[in-house]
Design an enzyme around this catalytic site. Structure first.
Site, PDB file in Angstrom:
ATOM      1  N   ASP A  89      -5.761  -9.298  -4.021  1.00  0.00           N
ATOM      2  CA  ASP A  89      -5.068 -10.362  -3.287  1.00  0.00           C
ATOM      3  C   ASP A  89      -6.070 -11.122  -2.401  1.00  0.00           C
ATOM      4  OD1 ASP A  89      -2.356  -9.359  -4.145  1.00  0.00           O
ATOM      5  OD2 ASP A  89      -3.109  -7.611  -3.083  1.00  0.00           O
ATOM      6  N   HIS A  96       0.952  -4.594  -0.804  1.00  0.00           N
ATOM      7  CA  HIS A  96       0.558  -5.266  -2.051  1.00  0.00           C
ATOM      8  C   HIS A  96       1.845  -5.601  -2.806  1.00  0.00           C
ATOM      9  CE1 HIS A  96      -1.258  -6.349  -5.792  1.00  0.00           C
ATOM     10  NE2 HIS A  96      -0.526  -5.449  -6.414  1.00  0.00           N
TER      11      HIS A  96
END
Ligand code: NAI
Length: 331
Positions: free
Chosen positions: A159, A187
């Protein structure tokens, strides 16, 4: 010559597994001078395919690769492991409830925690990639009490790298010149990609991303949702989940953890919260960290504005709910 480091990859017959093992064998994880021994684990239905991956590793004749173990025995897989990359897990299938997926995965992570504790090196470093990554890491931590909590992490570097990539594309600058974005929290789609402290190197000096982009509207909306939903966009395009970028980011995570982050820059890692930034202890939460001598520490003292505060808390709230769902699945 250096002693080889033993790296475990679980779920090694899967997509990420297939992408990451050659990266490890080429030195992308531990550097070009560090010999490695690969331990690859998968489950019985994937045993033949796993053996095929082993054959290819031999065929690729990687000079750094000093041994390959392909096994379906978790105890054997964990023997003497220095680095454990936990990619194996149960995917969400059509018609399955969130709770069913959670239940399958937390039982796997509970069992594998015990195997790691019993067989791995005492200072094993663990990276959980399989989803729900933060909560799997938390369960692993709870069921491997002799492994220091500092040694159990989860992957949010993908990410983080996605956020760097979006800024680089927007500003048409080299991605290597962008630094200090932050992924906060889970996440999942509640993660908060934060650019308030991010900079770009321009003519040898660091300029704030906010100043260069000069479009708060884009940074506060589309940028955030693009990073949050990038995984789904890749699945839509490829009909398969992101494997090469996940594998590459997992190598980045371990490399920076073991070899250190460059001076003046930080990365995002899912780590066991110590209460920093008002995030309750007892969650595995993604924070900005710097690493030195094989130890991470959370970057302290960053100013959190009201917009960010709401987002940090929302993703923490989701992790609190996941934690209690995970515990209810184990009872
Ligand atoms: P995949 O389905 O291709 O591979 C998973 C492998 O795990 C399969 O070979 C399966 O047989 C194996 N496996 C299942 N149960 C196991 C067990 N108990 N022990 C050992 N191996 C086991 O999936 P893919 O695409 O490689 O993704 C793996 C995981 O990584 C998924 O949970 C996915 O959601 C997650 N992921 C996480 C990312 C992150 O940034 N944290 C990014 C991308 C994927």
């Amino acid at each position: 010559e250096k002693e080889p480091v033993t790296v475990l990859v679980t779920g090694a017959a899967g997509q990420i597994g297939y992408a990451i093992v050659p990266m490890i064998a080429r030195g992308a994880m531990l550097g070009p001078e560090q010999p490695v021994i690969l331990h690859m684990l998968d489950i019985e239905p994937a045993a033949e395919s796993l053996n095929g991956v082993k054959m290819e590793l031999i065929d690729a004749a990687f000079p750094l690769l000093r041994g390959v173990v392909a096994t379906t025995d978790i105890q054997e897989a964990c023997k003497g492991v220095n680095i454990a990359v936990m990619v194996g897990g149960f995917p969400r299938k059509e018609g399955m409830e969130r709770k069913d997926v959670m239940s399958k995965n937390v039982s796997i992570y509970k069992a594998q925690a015990s195997a790691l504790e019993k067989n791995a090196a005492a200072d094993v470093k663990v990276l959980v990639v399989a989803n729900p990554a933060n909560t799997n890491a938390l369960i692993l931590k709870e069921f491997a009490p002799s492994i220091p909590e500092k040694n159990i992490t989860c992957l949010t570097r993908l990410d983080h790298n996605r956020a760097l990539g979006q800024i680089s594309e927007k500003l048409n600058v080299h991605v290597g010149d962008v630094k200090n974005v932050i992924i906060w929290g889970n996440h999942s789609s509640t993660q908060y990609p934060d650019v308030n402290h991010a900079t770009v190197t321009v003519n040898g000096g660091d300029k704030p991303v906010r100043e260069l982009v000069a479009n708060d509207q884009w940074l506060n909306t589309e940028f955030i949702t693009t990073v949050q939903q990038r995984g789904a966009a890749i699945i839509k395009a490829r009909k398969l989940s992101s494997a090469l970028s996940a594998a590459s980011s997992a190598c980045d995570h371990i490399r920076d953890w073991v070899l250190g982050t460059p001076k003046g820059s930080w990365v995002s890692m899912g780590v066991y919260s110590d209460g920093s930034y008002g995030i309750q202890p007892g969650l595995v939460y993604s924070f900005p960290v710097t690493c030195e001598k094989g130890q991470w520490s959370i970057v302290q003292g960053l100013k959190i504005d009201e917009f960010s505060r709401g987002k940090l808390d929302a993703t923490a709230q989701e992790l609190i709910e996941e934690k209690s769902l995970a515990h209810s699945c184990l009872n």
